[in-house]
Design an enzyme around this catalytic site. Sequence first.
Site, mmCIF file in Angstrom:
data_model
loop_
_atom_site.group_PDB
_atom_site.id
_atom_site.type_symbol
_atom_site.label_atom_id
_atom_site.label_comp_id
_atom_site.label_asym_id
_atom_site.label_seq_id
_atom_site.Cartn_x
_atom_site.Cartn_y
_atom_site.Cartn_z
ATOM 1 N N TRP A 162 -4.052 -9.210 16.835
ATOM 2 C CA TRP A 162 -3.020 -9.815 15.987
ATOM 3 C C TRP A 162 -3.004 -9.279 14.559
ATOM 4 O O TRP A 162 -2.086 -9.566 13.807
ATOM 5 C CB TRP A 162 -3.164 -11.341 15.950
ATOM 6 C CG TRP A 162 -4.555 -11.893 15.689
ATOM 7 C CD1 TRP A 162 -5.355 -12.488 16.621
ATOM 8 C CD2 TRP A 162 -5.293 -11.915 14.452
ATOM 9 N NE1 TRP A 162 -6.553 -12.867 16.057
ATOM 10 C CE2 TRP A 162 -6.542 -12.524 14.716
ATOM 11 C CE3 TRP A 162 -5.038 -11.481 13.153
ATOM 12 C CZ2 TRP A 162 -7.521 -12.723 13.727
ATOM 13 C CZ3 TRP A 162 -6.012 -11.657 12.168
ATOM 14 C CH2 TRP A 162 -7.223 -12.272 12.465
ATOM 15 N N ASN A 163 -4.006 -8.501 14.162
ATOM 16 C CA ASN A 163 -4.053 -8.167 12.723
ATOM 17 C C ASN A 163 -3.021 -7.121 12.299
ATOM 18 O O ASN A 163 -2.521 -7.167 11.181
ATOM 19 C CB ASN A 163 -5.467 -7.795 12.275
ATOM 20 C CG ASN A 163 -6.056 -6.622 12.999
ATOM 21 O OD1 ASN A 163 -5.549 -6.197 14.036
ATOM 22 N ND2 ASN A 163 -7.128 -6.079 12.461
ATOM 23 N N GLU A 264 -11.328 0.091 20.946
ATOM 24 C CA GLU A 264 -11.387 0.080 19.475
ATOM 25 C C GLU A 264 -11.939 -1.279 19.094
ATOM 26 O O GLU A 264 -11.208 -2.271 19.104
ATOM 27 C CB GLU A 264 -9.985 0.267 18.883
ATOM 28 C CG GLU A 264 -9.301 1.560 19.252
ATOM 29 C CD GLU A 264 -9.962 2.789 18.660
ATOM 30 O OE1 GLU A 264 -10.914 2.641 17.859
ATOM 31 O OE2 GLU A 264 -9.531 3.903 18.991
ATOM 32 N N CYS A 298 -10.445 -4.291 10.949
ATOM 33 C CA CYS A 298 -11.741 -3.899 11.529
ATOM 34 C C CYS A 298 -12.463 -2.909 10.626
ATOM 35 O O CYS A 298 -13.686 -2.838 10.640
ATOM 36 C CB CYS A 298 -11.542 -3.261 12.895
ATOM 37 S SG CYS A 298 -10.600 -4.287 13.990
ATOM 38 N N GLU A 473 -7.633 6.934 18.909
ATOM 39 C CA GLU A 473 -6.182 6.732 18.840
ATOM 40 C C GLU A 473 -5.713 7.451 17.587
ATOM 41 O O GLU A 473 -6.419 7.450 16.580
ATOM 42 C CB GLU A 473 -5.869 5.249 18.716
ATOM 43 C CG GLU A 473 -6.261 4.482 19.959
ATOM 44 C CD GLU A 473 -5.802 3.047 19.931
ATOM 45 O OE1 GLU A 473 -5.928 2.416 18.867
ATOM 46 O OE2 GLU A 473 -5.331 2.561 20.957
HETATM 47 C C1 SIN Z 1 -7.809 -2.304 12.487
HETATM 48 O O1 SIN Z 1 -8.133 -3.241 11.817
HETATM 49 O O2 SIN Z 1 -8.349 -2.093 13.563
HETATM 50 C C2 SIN Z 1 -6.701 -1.364 12.122
HETATM 51 C C3 SIN Z 1 -6.777 -0.876 10.761
HETATM 52 C C4 SIN Z 1 -5.938 0.349 10.546
HETATM 53 O O3 SIN Z 1 -5.303 0.852 11.502
HETATM 54 O O4 SIN Z 1 -5.931 0.827 9.431
#
Ligand code: SIN
Length: 497
Positions: A162-163, A264, A298, A473
């Site tokens: 969801w982020n 991921e 993340c 990715e």
């Molecule tokens: C994530 O929090 O996994 C994605 C962060 C990003 O794509 O910059």
Amino acid sequence: MAPSLPFKLDNESLFRDKSYVNGKWVAAKSGKTFDIYDPGTGKPWASAPANGPADVDEAVQAAHTAFQSWKKTTPRHRAQLLLKWDGLIRAHATDLARIVTHETGKPLTEAKGEIEYSAGFTWWFAGEAERVVGSVNPTSIPGRRLVTVKQPIGVAAALVPWNFPVAMVLRKCAAAFAAGCTMVVKPSPETPLSALALAVLAEEAGFPAGVFNVLTTDLENTPSLSEELCRHELVKKVTFTGSTRVGKLVAKLCADGLKKLTLELGGNSPFLIFDDADLEQAADALTLLKWRHAGQTCITANRIFVQAGVYDKFAELLAKRASALKTGHGATEGTTMGPLTTPQGVDKAVSHVDDAVKNGARVVVGGKKGSSEGGYFFEPTVIADAHDELLLAKEEQFAPIAALFKFETEEEVVERANATSMGLASYFFTKNIDRAWRLLENLEAGQIGMNTGAMSAAEVPFGGIKMSGYGKESGKDVAIGEYLIEKSGVLTLQGHY
Ligand code: SIN
């Protein structure tokens, strides 16, 4: 009839509250729905079908049928559709951002930034489509010829967090579609509506029915629906972004069917600031990274290591920036940090700060829950005197907490930075070129930010090592390769055997 929304969309047809399967807007077989909450108010504002395992087969069969003709389309045709989708996504960026803000809580300017970042993937993978090449190889045997060809693997399933609900869908789907795969997407229960809006635009772009399918579901049905997807024999590839705990479960489910898998997973990223760093540059970069989506990324900085000689000065610079942030509803003009996306996120932040204070750390700024607008708010927080035994050092915070740890030497900080099972991202700030090279080699992470806190982009391979997962990715060749199989063809010429 569409429900009345708590905000206005320029194009109301982007709002859909049905799943998208085989080019049709459908309810769950059970007829059940679930609510989507605005994290900025804590109130429900829309609903979506609560699909269960019984809804999976139809979506996968549709994707499988579509795959039979999609895989035969030319890469140029697929690139053209991706570019059309890209144009539509950019044209509707503000509406998409409005939906994202009301699903995730992030400020509208940040949500718009997410759409811009996301469209990088449609653009990038449109370019990648025609660059998938095999090879003609020399052989050790006379009269023999060897070629390798690459082909799409088949139906892919995407389990999306969801982020970054738009970016994560597009990072996965654009690669899959460019490769010639079809996709069943399961968005997170918090953020199904942005994925459905992408389906509206995919249809308008001309993607054939069954190429892109979105199966929404609630928290309760997420494990069983995901299991059904991972176990379905026609699903050949699974891509998951989320926690390490759930990633391990997904890996176990996929192991039975030997499915190709991209994981991921979580991070516990160190952010190193050396005495010789440009402190203003480091503080600005950290402010952007740490409070982006209220710390819910993340790759955010989880442990900020500051060399002893600049520790107090840096703490002061960061505290000034944290105090200047304006917390509020993401749609309110001037908001620079929104709420957390879930109430559980706030509880975790509270427990991390409580544990830090109980164990000798000091709150410099913030540290408390905020509930002025009834949503899931937590103040932008700076903690000093943090140490490696705190919960917030051992766990991924996923909260707007910047915890500062002191270090003396490079050797010491590299050892402490790597003392985690995670390996998603690491960052460092130094002006010493020799040290920069050493750190690039010695820090254990899939991505290293060198005097930057913002490295994500479509052209940069994204993915971790250690317990942060495997597979990449975005980036050249590797990401599209996650959706391809490779075949070797050996030909013996006449007169040879
Ligand atoms: C994530 O929090 O996994 C994605 C962060 C990003 O794509 O910059």
